[in-house]
Design an enzyme around this catalytic site. Sequence first.
Site, short mmCIF file in Angstrom:
data_model
loop_
_atom_site.label_atom_id
_atom_site.label_comp_id
_atom_site.label_asym_id
_atom_site.label_seq_id
_atom_site.Cartn_x
_atom_site.Cartn_y
_atom_site.Cartn_z
N TYR A 121 71.35 54.81 81.08
CA TYR A 121 72.65 55.16 81.62
C TYR A 121 73.22 53.97 82.40
CZ TYR A 121 71.80 60.14 80.70
OH TYR A 121 71.57 61.35 80.11
N TYR A 160 64.69 58.62 76.52
CA TYR A 160 64.28 57.77 77.63
C TYR A 160 63.20 58.46 78.47
CZ TYR A 160 67.64 60.77 80.13
OH TYR A 160 68.33 61.84 80.63
N ARG A 170 62.77 62.32 77.53
CA ARG A 170 63.84 63.27 77.26
C ARG A 170 64.33 63.10 75.84
NH1 ARG A 170 68.05 66.00 79.75
NH2 ARG A 170 67.02 67.40 78.32
N HIS A 173 70.34 63.30 73.90
CA HIS A 173 71.26 64.39 74.25
C HIS A 173 72.55 63.81 74.81
CE1 HIS A 173 69.06 63.42 77.93
NE2 HIS A 173 70.14 63.78 78.59
N HIS A 175 75.63 65.08 77.58
CA HIS A 175 76.05 66.06 78.58
C HIS A 175 77.53 66.42 78.37
CE1 HIS A 175 72.42 65.51 81.09
NE2 HIS A 175 72.48 64.25 80.66
#
Length: 249
Positions: A121, A160, A170, A173, A175
Amino acid sequence: MTNTADQTAAASTLVLPPSYAPAANSNGPVNAQRDFRDYRTTTLRNPKHDLHLIPQRLTELTGPVLGEGRVTADDANLTLWNGGEAVGQRIIVHGRVLDADNRPVPGVLLEIWQANAGGRYRHKVDVFPAPLDPHFNGVGRTVTDEQGRYRFLTIKPGMYPWGNHVNAWRPAHIHFSLFGRAFTQRLVTQMYFPDDPMFFQDPIYNSVPDGSRQRMVSEFDYASTEDNWAAAYRWDIVLRGAKQSVFEN
């Protein structure tokens, strides 16, 4: 015309937001558990007492006022940023926002955020040693049209590590945040990709009752791919009813 005193009094009026009885065709709650032992951070941030409904002021019950031109087509294209093109597999993510009776919900502000193709991110607390893409910001927004449709062009995010348990990864995905006609009408969820190998050990995915987990998973949509350009995934969001999507409580 009302005077300033009248306007101030109106703006400070306390109003209880509307409440909704469960839909007649609802099978009960499908959302993730607030306190899920395998998802470690819920132990710290989950409320320990019953929640209380707090009266809202008019400021919270009005808006968001988007206005003409405030959300543009460019806001839904995450592949171009900072003077260049993002690295990774281009994907189209599209679908519809629907109510309990399968009717489209227009005018919904949809915002998304995600990791880049390397699973990182653009955030100061993300220290995963994957490279930052100088041309990928990881955020986008759009408004549903009269048929409740939305569409984003983005990059498929990478998985990640996140430290929840030993060798914790994870699944890939995206959000999603949905705003209705007021700031109190906000729903937050996330979309997964089909056949992800990390589903088995992801406590966020597994905190949802087994029969509802598939509602969080998009489907590959070959018919919507663009030749020599982008793959496509479809994911409809249902606000209420028997097929309600999974939202954070």
